[in-house]
Design a protein around this motif. Structure first.
Motif, PDB file in Angstrom:
ATOM      1  N   GLN A   2     -30.846  76.339  22.398  1.00  0.00           N
ATOM      2  CA  GLN A   2     -32.208  75.805  22.419  1.00  0.00           C
ATOM      3  C   GLN A   2     -32.471  75.156  23.773  1.00  0.00           C
ATOM      4  N   ILE A   3     -33.664  75.459  24.328  1.00  0.00           N
ATOM      5  CA  ILE A   3     -34.021  74.927  25.637  1.00  0.00           C
ATOM      6  C   ILE A   3     -35.455  74.410  25.628  1.00  0.00           C
ATOM      7  N   VAL A  21     -33.033  80.853  22.961  1.00  0.00           N
ATOM      8  CA  VAL A  21     -32.761  82.065  23.744  1.00  0.00           C
ATOM      9  C   VAL A  21     -31.265  82.350  23.695  1.00  0.00           C
ATOM     10  N   LYS A  22     -30.898  83.538  24.154  1.00  0.00           N
ATOM     11  CA  LYS A  22     -29.477  83.880  24.205  1.00  0.00           C
ATOM     12  C   LYS A  22     -28.796  83.012  25.256  1.00  0.00           C
ATOM     13  N   ASP A  23     -27.546  82.667  24.998  1.00  0.00           N
ATOM     14  CA  ASP A  23     -26.803  81.762  25.882  1.00  0.00           C
ATOM     15  C   ASP A  23     -26.760  82.273  27.320  1.00  0.00           C
ATOM     16  N   GLY A  24     -26.504  83.562  27.508  1.00  0.00           N
ATOM     17  CA  GLY A  24     -26.397  84.125  28.856  1.00  0.00           C
ATOM     18  C   GLY A  24     -27.696  84.005  29.628  1.00  0.00           C
ATOM     19  N   PHE A  25     -28.827  84.264  28.969  1.00  0.00           N
ATOM     20  CA  PHE A  25     -30.143  84.182  29.612  1.00  0.00           C
ATOM     21  C   PHE A  25     -30.392  82.751  30.083  1.00  0.00           C
ATOM     22  N   ALA A  26     -30.026  81.791  29.244  1.00  0.00           N
ATOM     23  CA  ALA A  26     -30.222  80.386  29.604  1.00  0.00           C
ATOM     24  C   ALA A  26     -29.281  79.992  30.742  1.00  0.00           C
ATOM     25  N   LYS A  34     -34.062  76.348  37.415  1.00  0.00           N
ATOM     26  CA  LYS A  34     -34.814  75.149  37.027  1.00  0.00           C
ATOM     27  C   LYS A  34     -36.119  75.476  36.288  1.00  0.00           C
ATOM     28  N   LYS A  35     -36.030  76.480  35.417  1.00  0.00           N
ATOM     29  CA  LYS A  35     -37.172  76.857  34.585  1.00  0.00           C
ATOM     30  C   LYS A  35     -37.067  76.195  33.207  1.00  0.00           C
ATOM     31  N   ALA A  36     -35.900  75.607  32.908  1.00  0.00           N
ATOM     32  CA  ALA A  36     -35.703  75.011  31.587  1.00  0.00           C
ATOM     33  C   ALA A  36     -34.606  73.954  31.636  1.00  0.00           C
ATOM     34  N   LEU A  37     -34.574  73.141  30.564  1.00  0.00           N
ATOM     35  CA  LEU A  37     -33.512  72.148  30.336  1.00  0.00           C
ATOM     36  C   LEU A  37     -32.903  72.422  28.972  1.00  0.00           C
ATOM     37  N   ARG A  38     -31.622  72.066  28.809  1.00  0.00           N
ATOM     38  CA  ARG A  38     -31.020  72.169  27.472  1.00  0.00           C
ATOM     39  C   ARG A  38     -31.768  71.224  26.536  1.00  0.00           C
ATOM     40  N   ASN A  43     -32.425  64.959  27.346  1.00  0.00           N
ATOM     41  CA  ASN A  43     -33.339  65.797  28.122  1.00  0.00           C
ATOM     42  C   ASN A  43     -34.763  65.741  27.578  1.00  0.00           C
ATOM     43  N   ARG A  44     -34.914  65.604  26.267  1.00  0.00           N
ATOM     44  CA  ARG A  44     -36.264  65.484  25.683  1.00  0.00           C
ATOM     45  C   ARG A  44     -36.955  64.229  26.209  1.00  0.00           C
ATOM     46  N   LYS A  45     -36.210  63.113  26.271  1.00  0.00           N
ATOM     47  CA  LYS A  45     -36.772  61.854  26.778  1.00  0.00           C
ATOM     48  C   LYS A  45     -37.143  61.984  28.252  1.00  0.00           C
TER      49      LYS A  45
END
Length: 196
Positions: A2-3, A21-26, A34-38, A43-45
């Motif tokens: 989840q990202i 998403v799939k682990d490899g894609f993430a 830097k298109k996403a965070l875990r 990270n939500r905060k």
């Protein structure tokens, strides 16, 4: 995995969406670019605290991409390549060739922005998408030809391969005698008729 998306990703979601998403894609694409965070509590905060800044930066990038898209709109690139008589290229036109031509014309385009589904392997006119931003895309015409004259003809809408084969067909006509025996050459038959 989840990202949390930090920018709009095509076919995935918008800023702030929590997606799986799939682990490899993430690991290989989204996180290093830097298109996403875990998606965990820390990270939500961090994301919620910086949400306004992230949205503002994305909007600034989008307006800059929209300005650039106006300069790229309707642009046509001509690439001269060697090809066989059937129009198949000796090699292919890749993303690098398109980028070099666009940069030579004064457009700033990177390798990641040019979307070429498969390499171009024959002469002709092609439409290639240039994605300047996740929400801004432009189509560029790529004219692949064997000579500048051929490129000009293709730009005017002439199918060069069809025109070339029409000329060949008109040049050779075989004499045909419906009364000839199988295997008999038609030229000999016409000579005999001329003598008789």
């Amino acid at each position: 995995m989840q990202i949390i998306l930090l920018e709009r990703v095509e076919k995935l979601g918008h800023i702030g969406d929590v997606v799986t998403v799939k682990d490899g894609f993430a690991r290989n694409f989204l996180l290093p670019n830097k298109k996403a965070l875990r998606a965990n509590e820390a990270n939500r905060k961090v994301f919620e605290a910086n949400r306004e800044r992230i949205v503002a930066e994305n909007a600034a990038k989008r307006t800059e991409a929209e300005k650039e898209s106006k300069t790229l709109e309707g642009v046509s690139v001509t690439l001269i390549r060697q090809a066989s008589n059937t129009g198949q290229l000796y090699g292919s036109v890749a993303v690098r060739d398109i980028i070099d031509s666009l940069n030579a014309d004064g457009h700033k385009v990177t390798k990641a922005q040019v979307v070429l589904d498969k390499p171009i392997k024959a002469i002709g006119l092609y439409e290639v998408k240039v994605s300047l931003h996740a929400e801004v895309g432009v189509t560029v015409k790529v004219n692949v030809a064997r000579s500048p004259e051929e490129a000009e003809m293709q730009a005017q809408g002439v199918d060069v391969m069809e025109a070339m084969f029409e000329k060949d067909e008109a040049g050779f006509v075989e004499a045909y005698d419906p009364n000839a025996e199988p295997g008999e050459i038609a030229v000999e038959a016409t000579e005999e008729q001329a003598e008789g």
